[in-house]
Design a protein around this motif. Structure first.
Motif, mmCIF file in Angstrom:
data_model
loop_
_atom_site.group_PDB
_atom_site.id
_atom_site.type_symbol
_atom_site.label_atom_id
_atom_site.label_comp_id
_atom_site.label_asym_id
_atom_site.label_seq_id
_atom_site.Cartn_x
_atom_site.Cartn_y
_atom_site.Cartn_z
ATOM 1 N N UNK A 112 69.966 -28.482 65.006
ATOM 2 C CA UNK A 112 69.416 -27.652 66.073
ATOM 3 C C UNK A 112 68.223 -26.838 65.572
ATOM 4 N N UNK A 113 68.368 -26.176 64.433
ATOM 5 C CA UNK A 113 67.293 -25.329 63.934
ATOM 6 C C UNK A 113 66.126 -26.152 63.391
ATOM 7 N N UNK A 114 66.407 -27.353 62.907
ATOM 8 C CA UNK A 114 65.329 -28.219 62.464
ATOM 9 C C UNK A 114 64.368 -28.529 63.619
ATOM 10 N N UNK A 115 64.935 -28.685 64.818
ATOM 11 C CA UNK A 115 64.103 -28.998 65.980
ATOM 12 C C UNK A 115 63.524 -27.756 66.642
ATOM 13 N N UNK A 116 64.250 -26.643 66.595
ATOM 14 C CA UNK A 116 63.841 -25.468 67.362
ATOM 15 C C UNK A 116 62.920 -24.522 66.605
ATOM 16 N N UNK A 117 63.032 -24.452 65.295
ATOM 17 C CA UNK A 117 62.209 -23.508 64.540
ATOM 18 C C UNK A 117 60.763 -23.971 64.401
ATOM 19 N N UNK A 118 60.556 -25.282 64.454
ATOM 20 C CA UNK A 118 59.189 -25.819 64.362
ATOM 21 C C UNK A 118 59.009 -26.917 65.407
ATOM 22 N N UNK A 119 58.930 -26.539 66.686
ATOM 23 C CA UNK A 119 58.810 -27.541 67.759
ATOM 24 C C UNK A 119 57.552 -28.387 67.590
ATOM 25 N N UNK A 120 57.685 -29.668 67.773
ATOM 26 C CA UNK A 120 56.549 -30.578 67.626
ATOM 27 C C UNK A 120 55.661 -30.540 68.872
ATOM 28 N N UNK A 126 56.905 -25.584 71.726
ATOM 29 C CA UNK A 126 57.700 -24.421 72.106
ATOM 30 C C UNK A 126 59.160 -24.838 72.275
ATOM 31 N N UNK A 127 60.033 -23.817 72.251
ATOM 32 C CA UNK A 127 61.468 -24.039 72.427
ATOM 33 C C UNK A 127 62.010 -22.982 73.367
ATOM 34 N N UNK A 128 62.640 -23.367 74.466
ATOM 35 C CA UNK A 128 62.937 -24.717 74.932
ATOM 36 C C UNK A 128 61.668 -25.522 75.231
ATOM 37 N N UNK A 203 65.410 -33.879 72.751
ATOM 38 C CA UNK A 203 66.177 -33.292 71.665
ATOM 39 C C UNK A 203 66.909 -32.030 72.119
ATOM 40 N N UNK A 204 66.335 -31.318 73.095
ATOM 41 C CA UNK A 204 67.011 -30.102 73.566
ATOM 42 C C UNK A 204 68.339 -30.454 74.242
ATOM 43 N N UNK A 205 68.301 -31.434 75.134
ATOM 44 C CA UNK A 205 69.519 -31.825 75.829
ATOM 45 C C UNK A 205 70.576 -32.374 74.878
ATOM 46 N N UNK A 206 70.147 -33.195 73.918
ATOM 47 C CA UNK A 206 71.119 -33.765 72.985
ATOM 48 C C UNK A 206 71.707 -32.690 72.077
ATOM 49 N N UNK A 207 70.869 -31.757 71.610
ATOM 50 C CA UNK A 207 71.375 -30.677 70.765
ATOM 51 C C UNK A 207 72.343 -29.781 71.538
ATOM 52 N N UNK A 208 71.978 -29.440 72.764
ATOM 53 C CA UNK A 208 72.817 -28.535 73.558
ATOM 54 C C UNK A 208 74.175 -29.157 73.846
ATOM 55 N N UNK A 263 77.271 -20.249 68.237
ATOM 56 C CA UNK A 263 76.677 -21.074 69.282
ATOM 57 C C UNK A 263 76.031 -20.217 70.362
ATOM 58 N N UNK A 264 76.748 -19.193 70.780
ATOM 59 C CA UNK A 264 76.206 -18.328 71.835
ATOM 60 C C UNK A 264 74.929 -17.641 71.363
ATOM 61 N N UNK A 265 74.951 -17.130 70.137
ATOM 62 C CA UNK A 265 73.782 -16.417 69.619
ATOM 63 C C UNK A 265 72.593 -17.356 69.419
ATOM 64 N N UNK A 266 72.855 -18.583 68.987
ATOM 65 C CA UNK A 266 71.765 -19.495 68.646
ATOM 66 C C UNK A 266 71.320 -20.351 69.829
ATOM 67 N N UNK A 267 72.273 -21.081 70.416
ATOM 68 C CA UNK A 267 71.939 -22.069 71.437
ATOM 69 C C UNK A 267 71.643 -21.408 72.778
ATOM 70 N N UNK A 268 72.464 -20.438 73.173
ATOM 71 C CA UNK A 268 72.305 -19.831 74.490
ATOM 72 C C UNK A 268 71.288 -18.698 74.485
#
Length: 276
Positions: A112-120, A126-128, A203-208, A263-268
């Motif tokens: 999750x953080x691999x995709x969200x901290x440095x969005x391509x 941006x993330x989301x 990637x957002x939907x799959x990670x969530x 999960x709540x703190x990070x994903x939501x």
């Protein structure tokens, strides 16, 4: 003369360990899980009779679990096989199992953080990602947080009630835990239905859905675990000194609580607007 059959078997041993007798349930469980996995793959790929094999595998797994748990309950409750040393070993086994679960969820958070901290650029940098409307963390997710933390408090209350010999309070505490867990699962399902995105939305939907879905699966398993302990409390299987099964279920449930907080703190929360 004392009836030898009614005496715990370990009293006639020169050691306090439990030598497990031959059992068909491990082999049956392995074959059932394999059938369920193969059936799931066939079903998801639209191959004929995949759903039938999936259903049979699930029913076989459930059947094996019920009979295996029945034997373990008999060993610990009626046969006296779970001595103090055996209980320590069981506790260590559950602890090591939870450690493996920690690393499993660690891999999910890493993804999750691999995709969200440095969005391509493909995600709009941006993330989301662009075009994805994240869920409001102050609505159903917050309510689910309150429910799950409350269930952790009620199951701890039940634990202390068992230690103090208060059977009625233990039953009430565990019943409330099961109710709160069921509400959490129902709200999680409602959240999935009302979400504006699916698991196929990048990637957002799959990670969530992967992270929250696997946590939801653990909640269901933990709820079943506690439900079994609930009926064991009703049937007088536990004492203040001997309730290893209940302690194991509570330890697992607290693990589920802690994972949800991350999960709540990070994903939501952070995942909704990109702000810690």
């Amino acid at each position: 003369m004392t009836n030898a059959v009614s005496q715990p078997r370990y009293q006639f041993q020169s050691f306090p360990f439990h030598l497990v007798e031959a059992s068909p349930w491990p082999l049956l469980t392995a074959n059932a899980v394999l059938s369920m996995t193969v059936g799931g793959v066939l079903y998801m790929n639209g191959i004929a009779h995949g759903s039938t094999l999936l259903t049979l595998g699930f029913l076989s797994t459930l059947f094996a679990f019920i009979l295996w748990f029945r034997d373990i309950t008999a060993e610990g409750t009626y046969l006296g096989d779970h001595t103090l040393i055996v209980q320590k070993g069981l506790t260590m086994g559950v602890t090591l199992f939870i450690v493996t679960e920690i690393f499993f969820f660690l891999s999910i958070f890493w993804r999750y953080f691999h995709s969200s901290l440095a969005p391509t650029v493909e995600l709009g940098s941006q993330w989301p990602p662009v075009g994805v409307t994240a869920l409001n963390p102050m609505t159903v997710p917050l309510l689910n947080t309150v429910l799950l933390l409350s269930s952790g408090a009620t199951v701890t209350y039940a634990h202390h009630a068992v230690i103090e010999g208060n059977r009625r309070a233990a039953i009430i505490g565990m019943a409330l835990t099961i109710l709160l867990a069921a509400l959490f699962t129902a709200l999680q399902g409602l959240e999935y239905v009302e979400a504006d995105f699916t698991i196929a939305d990048g990637v957002y939907g799959s990670c969530f859905f992967f992270s929250t879905g696997f946590h939801g699966f653990h909640v269901i398993i933990g709820t079943l675990f506690i439900a079994v302990m609930f009926f064991r409390v009703i049937n007088y299987h536990f004492t203040a000194e001997h309730h290893i099964g209940l302690e194991s279920s509570i330890l697992y449930w607290h693990f589920v609580d802690v994972v949800w907080l991350f999960l709540y703190r990070s994903v939501y929360w952070w995942g909704s607007d990109g702000v810690f």
